[in-house]
Design an enzyme around this catalytic site. Structure first.
Site, short mmCIF file in Angstrom:
data_model
loop_
_atom_site.label_atom_id
_atom_site.label_comp_id
_atom_site.label_asym_id
_atom_site.label_seq_id
_atom_site.Cartn_x
_atom_site.Cartn_y
_atom_site.Cartn_z
N LYS A 113 -87.27 -11.61 10.61
CA LYS A 113 -86.47 -12.84 10.78
C LYS A 113 -87.37 -14.08 10.68
CE LYS A 113 -82.30 -11.23 11.68
NZ LYS A 113 -81.25 -11.34 10.70
N LYS A 194 -78.37 -4.88 -1.81
CA LYS A 194 -77.21 -4.52 -1.00
C LYS A 194 -76.13 -5.59 -1.16
CE LYS A 194 -76.31 -3.26 3.76
NZ LYS A 194 -76.80 -3.15 5.11
N LYS A 197 -72.50 -11.34 0.84
CA LYS A 197 -71.88 -12.63 0.49
C LYS A 197 -72.95 -13.66 0.18
CE LYS A 197 -68.12 -13.63 2.45
NZ LYS A 197 -66.88 -14.14 2.96
#
Ligand code: SF4
Length: 326
Positions: A113, A194, A197
């Site tokens: 992250k 993968k 959106k």
């Protein structure tokens, strides 16, 4: 006869796509037969990485609408938005005191992250796994469906629970068990990453048949098949992967024809698009029907949160008693 309580959470990403359906929602629907399920839209988790907040509420509603249209049954299953059960933040604070900071900053997911959001390494990002532990334990869910790649997250939650129970000499929290589950990874229209959106490689469940056709036509196929007369390799083609789900009857002949250059990629994609549209037609009709009542989805989410708060209060009472809070 239900055999336990399941909890699962997902970040509010708005309208769901084929990857969400095949990778999670389908499984959520199936689990309802055997378990009391709580499915949570984790909007607080989403805040850790959001730059813009305007769409958050709408994204929760769109996602819930897709879940309901896909077969999540709100009379049985508790479906709710995380922030509507504020007890989760109280439990998060208490569990934070039982979690070494070094362990959190050492987690590979935290490092990922940080790499993805170097401009926004906030306090919430570090405590993400503790909030996740609070999500699971607050509702005394004994079972959490996880794929192989998420197993370490749940193990971390189990460790926090063991530490808490040991140090407070209590059994206030239940150690959740993993339910190893197949979460198939669905690739996007690029055929490499993968479906997502944010990568703009998705095919929305609620898209119109025309948009579905456009998205399918944009799919990358076998890169070695430059001309119509070149034999194809269905095993490396994501169009064929989706045929296996949406065209089970035709998939063997498509595989054969592709290898023999008997079918072109344009025709192959048209068949896939037709079958996706036919397969999703009942879902889309149900979604449109639910969407007619703009208040319905929030009524369902509000009622889910009310039921979840009852479970949360009982756990929090035990946790506070265990640490000596009034
Ligand atoms: Fe893929 Fe179909 Fe083209 Fe074969 S014919 S490469 S399966 S799109």
């Amino acid at each position: 006869m239900k055999t336990g309580r399941v909890f699962s959470g997902a970040r509010p990403t708005g309208r769901q796509h084929l990857g969400n359906y095949l990778g999670a929602i389908k499984n959520y629907v199936a689990l309802q037969d055997d378990y009391d399920c709580l499915y949570c839209i984790v909007d607080l988790h989403a805040l850790t990485t959001l730059d813009e907040f305007e769409d958050l509420r709408q994204n929760c509603a769109e996602m819930a609408l897709d879940w309901l249209a896909a077969g999540i049954e709100p009379a049985e299953t508790i479906i709710f938005v995380q922030s509507q059960v504020p007890q989760v933040t109280e439990l998060h604070t208490i569990l934070s005191m039982f979690t070494p900071l070094g362990k959190l900053t050492d987690l590979p997911t935290f490092k990922e992250k940080v790499a993805q959001h170097p401009h926004n390494v906030n306090y919430g990002l570090v405590g993400y796994p503790v909030l996740m532990t609070a999500d699971i334990t607050l509702y005394r869910a004994g079972i959490v469906p996880v794929g192989v790649d998420q197993a370490s997250h749940l193990e971390f939650a189990r460790e926090i629970v063991r530490t808490f129970n040991y140090r407070t000499r209590s059994q206030a929290l239940i150690e959740p068990q993993m339910k190893n589950t197949e979460f198939p990874k669905v690739l996007g229209t690029d055929g490499v990453q993968k479906m997502s959106k944010s990568l703009n490689n998705d095919i929305e469940l609620a898209a119109t048949p025309e948009v579905t056709l456009q998205r399918v036509m944009s799919m990358v196929t076998d890169p070695q098949r430059a001309r119509r007369t070149d034999p194809g390799r269905p095993e490396v083609c994501n169009v064929f992967t989706l045929h296996q789900t949406f065209s089970p009857a035709e998939a063997p002949s498509i595989e054969r024809e592709c290898r023999a250059a008997g079918i072109g990629c344009v025709d192959c994609k048209k068949i896939l698009s037709q079958n996706i549209n036919a397969g999703l037609a009942p879902f889309r009709a149900r979604r449109a029907e639910l969407a007619q009542n703009s208040r319905l989805v929030w009524d369902i989410l509000d009622e889910g949160a009310r039921r979840a708060r009852v479970l949360a209060d009982a756990t929090l009472q035990d946790v506070k008693a265990a640490v000596g809070l009034p």
